[in-house]
Motif scaffolding. Structure first.
Motif, short mmCIF file in Angstrom:
data_model
loop_
_atom_site.label_atom_id
_atom_site.label_comp_id
_atom_site.label_asym_id
_atom_site.label_seq_id
_atom_site.Cartn_x
_atom_site.Cartn_y
_atom_site.Cartn_z
N ASN A 83 0.83 -1.19 0.00
CA ASN A 83 0.00 0.00 0.00
C ASN A 83 0.88 1.25 0.00
O ASN A 83 1.71 1.44 0.88
CB ASN A 83 -0.91 -0.02 1.23
CG ASN A 83 -1.84 1.18 1.26
OD1 ASN A 83 -1.44 2.26 1.66
ND2 ASN A 83 -3.07 0.96 0.84
N LEU A 84 0.66 2.11 -0.99
CA LEU A 84 1.52 3.27 -1.17
C LEU A 84 1.45 4.22 0.02
O LEU A 84 2.48 4.73 0.48
CB LEU A 84 1.16 4.01 -2.45
CG LEU A 84 2.00 5.24 -2.79
CD1 LEU A 84 3.48 4.89 -2.90
CD2 LEU A 84 1.51 5.90 -4.08
N GLU A 85 0.26 4.47 0.53
CA GLU A 85 0.13 5.39 1.66
C GLU A 85 0.86 4.86 2.89
O GLU A 85 1.49 5.62 3.64
CB GLU A 85 -1.34 5.64 1.98
CG GLU A 85 -2.07 6.43 0.90
CD GLU A 85 -3.47 6.82 1.31
OE1 GLU A 85 -3.61 7.56 2.31
OE2 GLU A 85 -4.42 6.39 0.65
N MET A 86 0.81 3.55 3.10
CA MET A 86 1.52 2.95 4.23
C MET A 86 3.03 3.08 4.03
O MET A 86 3.78 3.32 4.99
CB MET A 86 1.11 1.49 4.38
CG MET A 86 -0.36 1.28 4.70
SD MET A 86 -0.81 1.92 6.34
CE MET A 86 0.03 0.72 7.39
N ARG A 87 3.49 2.92 2.81
CA ARG A 87 4.92 3.02 2.52
C ARG A 87 5.42 4.45 2.74
O ARG A 87 6.48 4.67 3.32
CB ARG A 87 5.20 2.57 1.09
CG ARG A 87 4.96 1.08 0.87
CD ARG A 87 5.01 0.71 -0.62
NE ARG A 87 6.34 0.81 -1.18
CZ ARG A 87 7.25 -0.16 -1.14
NH1 ARG A 87 6.96 -1.32 -0.53
NH2 ARG A 87 8.44 -0.02 -1.68
N VAL A 88 4.62 5.43 2.29
CA VAL A 88 5.01 6.82 2.49
C VAL A 88 5.01 7.15 3.98
O VAL A 88 5.91 7.85 4.47
CB VAL A 88 4.06 7.77 1.72
CG1 VAL A 88 4.42 9.23 2.01
CG2 VAL A 88 4.14 7.51 0.21
N GLY A 89 4.02 6.64 4.71
CA GLY A 89 3.98 6.86 6.16
C GLY A 89 5.19 6.27 6.86
O GLY A 89 5.75 6.88 7.77
N ALA A 90 5.61 5.09 6.42
CA ALA A 90 6.79 4.45 7.01
C ALA A 90 8.04 5.28 6.72
O ALA A 90 8.91 5.45 7.60
CB ALA A 90 6.95 3.04 6.46
N LEU A 91 8.14 5.81 5.50
CA LEU A 91 9.28 6.64 5.14
C LEU A 91 9.29 7.91 5.99
O LEU A 91 10.35 8.34 6.47
CB LEU A 91 9.23 7.00 3.66
CG LEU A 91 10.34 7.91 3.13
CD1 LEU A 91 11.71 7.32 3.40
CD2 LEU A 91 10.16 8.16 1.63
N ALA A 92 8.12 8.51 6.22
CA ALA A 92 8.03 9.72 7.05
C ALA A 92 8.52 9.43 8.47
O ALA A 92 9.21 10.25 9.08
CB ALA A 92 6.61 10.24 7.07
#
Length: 232
Positions: free
Chosen positions: A133-142
């Motif tokens: 999931n892209l949103e989860m991946r971006v959240g993890a990066l943040a």
């Protein structure tokens, strides 16, 4: 008396950190996050303004317009950013200047490539653990960026078609101002980590109040829609 002073100072630092991370932000939003009264938040905001660490944001808002007088929104000033702390400082800037003088552009490029390679190696496990999931991946990066001092957050872009990865603080801002290739390389690293096209809209090094990276929620990469991947 000192106990109350310490408590007030701690609250102001929490408010400053939130403004760095989430600004432009209103006093009402800060009060809701911190579970404080509006009057208490306004008192701390007034002190931070008097100290030159925050200022009212004068730019256009990406949020829907509301009737009545718009609420004041705050961002951190350069002085406020400096109060948050930098992990590199003058020594790193001098080291890069030495590399540039001694080895030229190729030396700087080699240093940047090595730094970005290490960044990707450290961040990739957290991003991959978030799944497809892209949103989860971006959240993890943040989250891993925040651990490294970047005060990162994720927001929805206009009309909900994009995500915005915002970095409210940059530990290497002084160096990135002199060597913009660091920002360019970091953008490419995020592209590879997220496996989707990303675009840098603004940088602290370029004089903006936040580094902003936009990430489309519908894109084509390797023949696969990111929205479809996120729902699989």
């Amino acid at each position: 008396m000192s106990t109350q002073f310490d408590a007030d100072e701690g609250t102001r630092q929490r408010i400053l950190r939130l403004i760095i991370e989430r600004g432009p932000i209103t006093s009402a939003e800060l009060a809701q996050i911190l579970v404080l009264t509006a009057a208490a938040v306004r008192r701390h905001l007034s002190q931070l303004e008097d100290d030159g660490e925050i200022a009212e944001f004068r730019g256009a808002s990406s949020r829907p317009a509301r009737r009545g007088r718009p609420s004041r929104r705050y961002v951190a000033t350069e002085q406020g950013q400096a109060a948050f702390g930098d992990s590199y400082g003058d020594v790193a800037a001098q080291a890069l200047d030495f590399i540039a003088d001694t080895l030229g552009e190729a030396g700087i490029r080699s240093f940047v490539d090595e730094r970005v390679s290490g960044l990707e190696e450290r961040y990739r496990p957290a991003v991959e653990a978030a799944g497809a999931n892209l949103e989860m991946r971006v959240g993890a990066l943040a989250r891993v960026l925040t651990q490294d001092g970047y005060a990162a957050s994720v927001r929805r872009g206009p009309r909900g078609l994009t995500l915005q990865l915002c970095q409210g603080h940059c530990p290497i801002q002084e160096i990135a101002t002199a060597y913009p290739v660091l920002c360019e390389a970091e953008t490419q690293a995020f592209h590879r980590l997220l496996d989707v096209h990303v675009q840098r809209l603004a940088t602290l090094a370029g004089g903006e109040h936040v580094c902003t990276l936009t990430i489309p929620l519908v894109s084509r990469i390797r023949g696969t829609s990111t929205r479809a991947r996120g729902q699989s």
